[in-house]
Scaffold this motif. Structure first.
Motif, PDB file in Angstrom:
ATOM      1  N   THR A 161       0.822  -1.217   0.000  1.00 54.44           N
ATOM      2  CA  THR A 161       0.000   0.000   0.000  1.00 54.44           C
ATOM      3  C   THR A 161       0.853   1.263   0.000  1.00 54.44           C
ATOM      4  OG1 THR A 161      -0.147   0.084   2.421  1.00 54.44           O
ATOM      5  CG2 THR A 161      -1.803  -1.224   1.263  1.00 54.44           C
ATOM      6  N   LEU A 162       2.146   1.159   0.334  1.00 52.34           N
ATOM      7  CA  LEU A 162       3.011   2.331   0.344  1.00 52.34           C
ATOM      8  C   LEU A 162       3.201   2.920  -1.048  1.00 52.34           C
ATOM      9  CD1 LEU A 162       5.752   1.009   2.790  1.00 52.34           C
ATOM     10  CD2 LEU A 162       3.921   2.629   3.317  1.00 52.34           C
ATOM     11  N   VAL A 163       2.971   2.115  -2.063  1.00 47.60           N
ATOM     12  CA  VAL A 163       3.110   2.601  -3.441  1.00 47.60           C
ATOM     13  C   VAL A 163       2.169   3.770  -3.691  1.00 47.60           C
ATOM     14  CG1 VAL A 163       2.800   1.969  -5.866  1.00 47.60           C
ATOM     15  CG2 VAL A 163       3.896   0.369  -4.283  1.00 47.60           C
ATOM     16  N   ASP A 164       1.014   3.779  -3.029  1.00 50.41           N
ATOM     17  CA  ASP A 164       0.002   4.807  -3.268  1.00 50.41           C
ATOM     18  C   ASP A 164       0.001   5.905  -2.206  1.00 50.41           C
ATOM     19  OD1 ASP A 164      -1.019   3.441  -5.557  1.00 50.41           O
ATOM     20  OD2 ASP A 164      -2.072   2.062  -4.220  1.00 50.41           O
ATOM     21  N   VAL A 165       0.953   5.867  -1.279  1.00 52.36           N
ATOM     22  CA  VAL A 165       1.028   6.897  -0.236  1.00 52.36           C
ATOM     23  C   VAL A 165       1.969   8.002  -0.699  1.00 52.36           C
ATOM     24  CG1 VAL A 165       1.755   7.403   2.117  1.00 52.36           C
ATOM     25  CG2 VAL A 165       0.536   5.277   1.626  1.00 52.36           C
ATOM     26  N   PRO A 166       1.504   9.254  -0.771  1.00 53.10           N
ATOM     27  CA  PRO A 166       2.403  10.350  -1.135  1.00 53.10           C
ATOM     28  C   PRO A 166       3.516  10.494  -0.098  1.00 53.10           C
ATOM     29  CG  PRO A 166       0.102  11.046  -1.241  1.00 53.10           C
ATOM     30  CD  PRO A 166       0.119   9.715  -0.552  1.00 53.10           C
ATOM     31  N   MET A 167       4.751  10.501  -0.555  1.00 49.75           N
ATOM     32  CA  MET A 167       5.893  10.602   0.338  1.00 49.75           C
ATOM     33  C   MET A 167       6.381  12.046   0.425  1.00 49.75           C
ATOM     34  SD  MET A 167       6.413   7.609   1.574  1.00 49.75           S
ATOM     35  CE  MET A 167       5.526   6.075   1.269  1.00 49.75           C
ATOM     36  N   SER A 168       7.087  12.345   1.507  1.00 46.65           N
ATOM     37  CA  SER A 168       7.703  13.664   1.729  1.00 46.65           C
ATOM     38  C   SER A 168       6.669  14.780   1.774  1.00 46.65           C
ATOM     39  CB  SER A 168       8.751  13.957   0.645  1.00 46.65           C
ATOM     40  OG  SER A 168       9.755  12.972   0.648  1.00 46.65           O
ATOM     41  N   THR A 169       5.537  14.516   2.419  1.00 51.43           N
ATOM     42  CA  THR A 169       4.528  15.551   2.656  1.00 51.43           C
ATOM     43  C   THR A 169       4.253  15.609   4.154  1.00 51.43           C
ATOM     44  OG1 THR A 169       2.477  14.250   2.614  1.00 51.43           O
ATOM     45  CG2 THR A 169       3.467  14.805   0.488  1.00 51.43           C
ATOM     46  N   ASP A 170       3.530  16.654   4.570  1.00 49.20           N
ATOM     47  CA  ASP A 170       3.220  16.761   5.997  1.00 49.20           C
ATOM     48  C   ASP A 170       2.088  15.832   6.425  1.00 49.20           C
ATOM     49  OD1 ASP A 170       1.071  18.024   4.807  1.00 49.20           O
ATOM     50  OD2 ASP A 170       1.405  19.971   5.760  1.00 49.20           O
ATOM     51  N   ARG A 171       1.576  15.026   5.483  1.00 50.89           N
ATOM     52  CA  ARG A 171       0.538  14.053   5.805  1.00 50.89           C
ATOM     53  C   ARG A 171       0.997  12.616   5.563  1.00 50.89           C
ATOM     54  NH1 ARG A 171      -4.811  14.329   3.136  1.00 50.89           N
ATOM     55  NH2 ARG A 171      -5.409  13.112   4.977  1.00 50.89           N
ATOM     56  N   ARG A 200      -0.368   5.542   8.239  1.00 49.42           N
ATOM     57  CA  ARG A 200      -1.155   4.899   9.293  1.00 49.42           C
ATOM     58  C   ARG A 200      -2.503   4.423   8.736  1.00 49.42           C
ATOM     59  NH1 ARG A 200      -1.681   4.839  14.845  1.00 49.42           N
ATOM     60  NH2 ARG A 200       0.228   6.062  15.042  1.00 49.42           N
ATOM     61  N   ASP A 201      -3.164   5.279   7.966  1.00 49.03           N
ATOM     62  CA  ASP A 201      -4.456   4.899   7.383  1.00 49.03           C
ATOM     63  C   ASP A 201      -4.304   3.677   6.481  1.00 49.03           C
ATOM     64  OD1 ASP A 201      -5.602   7.046   8.673  1.00 49.03           O
ATOM     65  OD2 ASP A 201      -5.682   8.325   6.900  1.00 49.03           O
ATOM     66  N   CYS A 250      -6.109   0.042   6.911  1.00 42.55           N
ATOM     67  CA  CYS A 250      -6.950  -0.544   5.865  1.00 42.55           C
ATOM     68  C   CYS A 250      -6.567  -1.995   5.563  1.00 42.55           C
ATOM     69  CB  CYS A 250      -6.855   0.287   4.586  1.00 42.55           C
ATOM     70  SG  CYS A 250      -7.733   1.862   4.661  1.00 42.55           S
ATOM     71  N   CYS A 251      -5.369  -2.387   5.990  1.00 44.21           N
ATOM     72  CA  CYS A 251      -4.934  -3.782   5.850  1.00 44.21           C
ATOM     73  C   CYS A 251      -5.240  -4.580   7.111  1.00 44.21           C
ATOM     74  CB  CYS A 251      -3.443  -3.829   5.561  1.00 44.21           C
ATOM     75  SG  CYS A 251      -2.972  -3.091   3.987  1.00 44.21           S
ATOM     76  N   ASP A 252      -6.120  -4.024   7.951  1.00 43.96           N
ATOM     77  CA  ASP A 252      -6.549  -4.690   9.193  1.00 43.96           C
ATOM     78  C   ASP A 252      -5.414  -4.859  10.192  1.00 43.96           C
ATOM     79  OD1 ASP A 252      -9.204  -4.940   8.307  1.00 43.96           O
ATOM     80  OD2 ASP A 252      -8.731  -6.785   7.241  1.00 43.96           O
ATOM     81  N   LEU A 253      -4.464  -3.922  10.166  1.00 42.56           N
ATOM     82  CA  LEU A 253      -3.387  -3.930  11.141  1.00 42.56           C
ATOM     83  C   LEU A 253      -3.657  -2.887  12.223  1.00 42.56           C
ATOM     84  CD1 LEU A 253      -0.167  -4.162   8.931  1.00 42.56           C
ATOM     85  CD2 LEU A 253      -1.026  -5.907  10.498  1.00 42.56           C
ATOM     86  N   ARG A 254      -3.423  -3.262  13.457  1.00 43.12           N
ATOM     87  CA  ARG A 254      -3.403  -2.272  14.524  1.00 43.12           C
ATOM     88  C   ARG A 254      -2.053  -1.576  14.470  1.00 43.12           C
ATOM     89  NH1 ARG A 254      -4.463  -4.476  20.424  1.00 43.12           N
ATOM     90  NH2 ARG A 254      -6.506  -4.839  19.438  1.00 43.12           N
ATOM     91  N   VAL A 255      -2.064  -0.246  14.529  1.00 47.03           N
ATOM     92  CA  VAL A 255      -0.830   0.531  14.406  1.00 47.03           C
ATOM     93  C   VAL A 255      -0.514   1.182  15.745  1.00 47.03           C
ATOM     94  CG1 VAL A 255       0.368   2.368  13.174  1.00 47.03           C
ATOM     95  CG2 VAL A 255      -1.354   0.984  11.980  1.00 47.03           C
ATOM     96  N   ARG A 256       0.652   0.867  16.271  1.00 46.68           N
ATOM     97  CA  ARG A 256       1.117   1.445  17.522  1.00 46.68           C
ATOM     98  C   ARG A 256       2.216   2.452  17.228  1.00 46.68           C
ATOM     99  NH1 ARG A 256       3.840  -1.846  20.491  1.00 46.68           N
ATOM    100  NH2 ARG A 256       3.394  -0.768  22.434  1.00 46.68           N
ATOM    101  N   ALA A 257       2.214   3.552  17.989  1.00 45.54           N
ATOM    102  CA  ALA A 257       3.170   4.627  17.757  1.00 45.54           C
ATOM    103  C   ALA A 257       4.473   4.383  18.504  1.00 45.54           C
ATOM    104  CB  ALA A 257       2.575   5.966  18.184  1.00 45.54           C
ATOM    105  N   LEU A 258       5.572   4.614  17.811  1.00 47.34           N
ATOM    106  CA  LEU A 258       6.887   4.647  18.422  1.00 47.34           C
ATOM    107  C   LEU A 258       7.169   6.080  18.892  1.00 47.34           C
ATOM    108  CD1 LEU A 258       8.862   2.505  15.814  1.00 47.34           C
ATOM    109  CD2 LEU A 258       8.205   1.825  18.137  1.00 47.34           C
TER     110      LEU A 258
END
Length: 231
Positions: free
Chosen positions: A164-174, A180-181, A185-193
């Protein structure tokens, strides 16, 4: 009596890196730095990162590399450091594609993968080892937010979600929010470091240098002193 050494964490530590070539590396540091100086900053940042990785007791250490090392700053020192790692070539046209493919390549050992960049030299082996252990024990995705809205680390229990990273805009403030989104969407729980700053501008470099030691902090102090002297 033999000293006790704990077993390595059953994970793979992965860094995406590119050859620190003048004019191609850390271009947002120019000005105030010259292209040659900016590439030196990239080189020492990579070297400090590799040292932290090598001191992290995880099962596998992989560097996904791109660029002509012979043309890079500190080429001999970087080449020596890389001999301690399994080095693979980055594959793909966009940065998102290279990220996804590097995760797929690193996952061939069947272990969770903790991936970092070469722009956070202040992060030592203790943090990397702790994060790798959390990835193994909890089985959730891990995301390390950066001050600019991106991220400095991504831990995945399995490589499929990396596509899914292929479709994530890189080097932006989002980028961090969108990554994370995508993981959720891949049904993963995301924990923050923990939150860290990475090096994009010279102001970032000064802040990171104050939180770190080693080659990076030493070079930034030298460059900062030289800039002050020429005002």
């Amino acid at each position: 009596m033999k000293s006790f050494r704990p077993s390595p964490v059953a994970a793979t530590l992965l860094v995406l890196a590119k050859a620190p070539i003048a004019g191609l590396a850390k271009t947002r540091l120019t000005p105030p730095l010259s292209p040659h100086e900016a590439a030196q900053v990239a080189a020492v940042s990579l070297l400090d990162t590799l040292e932290s990785m090598s001191r992290s007791p995880v099962a596998h250490h992989i560097v996904a590399f791109t660029g002509e090392l012979a043309e890079a700053e500190c080429a001999d020192e970087v080449a020596r450091a890389l001999t301690d790692f399994e080095v693979i070539a980055q594959r793909g046209a966009s940065f998102g594609e290279r990220l996804a493919n590097a995760h797929a390549d690193a996952a061939r050992y069947g272990l969770p993968v903790l991936q970092i960049g070469m722009d956070t030299p202040q992060i030592g082996p203790e943090v990397l080892t702790w994060a790798a252990r959390e990835l193994v024990l909890r089985g959730d995705a891990l995301l390390g937010p950066a001050d600019d809205g991106g991220w400095w680390a991504l831990g995945l229990p399995a490589p499929q979600a990396a596509r899914t990273l292929v479709d994530v805009p890189m080097s932006t403030d989002r980028t961090g929010e969108l990554t994370r989104d995508a993981m959720q969407c891949c049904d993963l729980r995301v924990r923050a470091l923990p939150h860290y700053n990475d090096v994009d501008t010279f102001a970032d470099a000064l802040q990171v240098a104050r939180a770190s030691g080693g080659r990076f902090a030493h070079l930034i102090q030298q460059l900062h002193n030289a800039l002050l002297a020429h005002r």
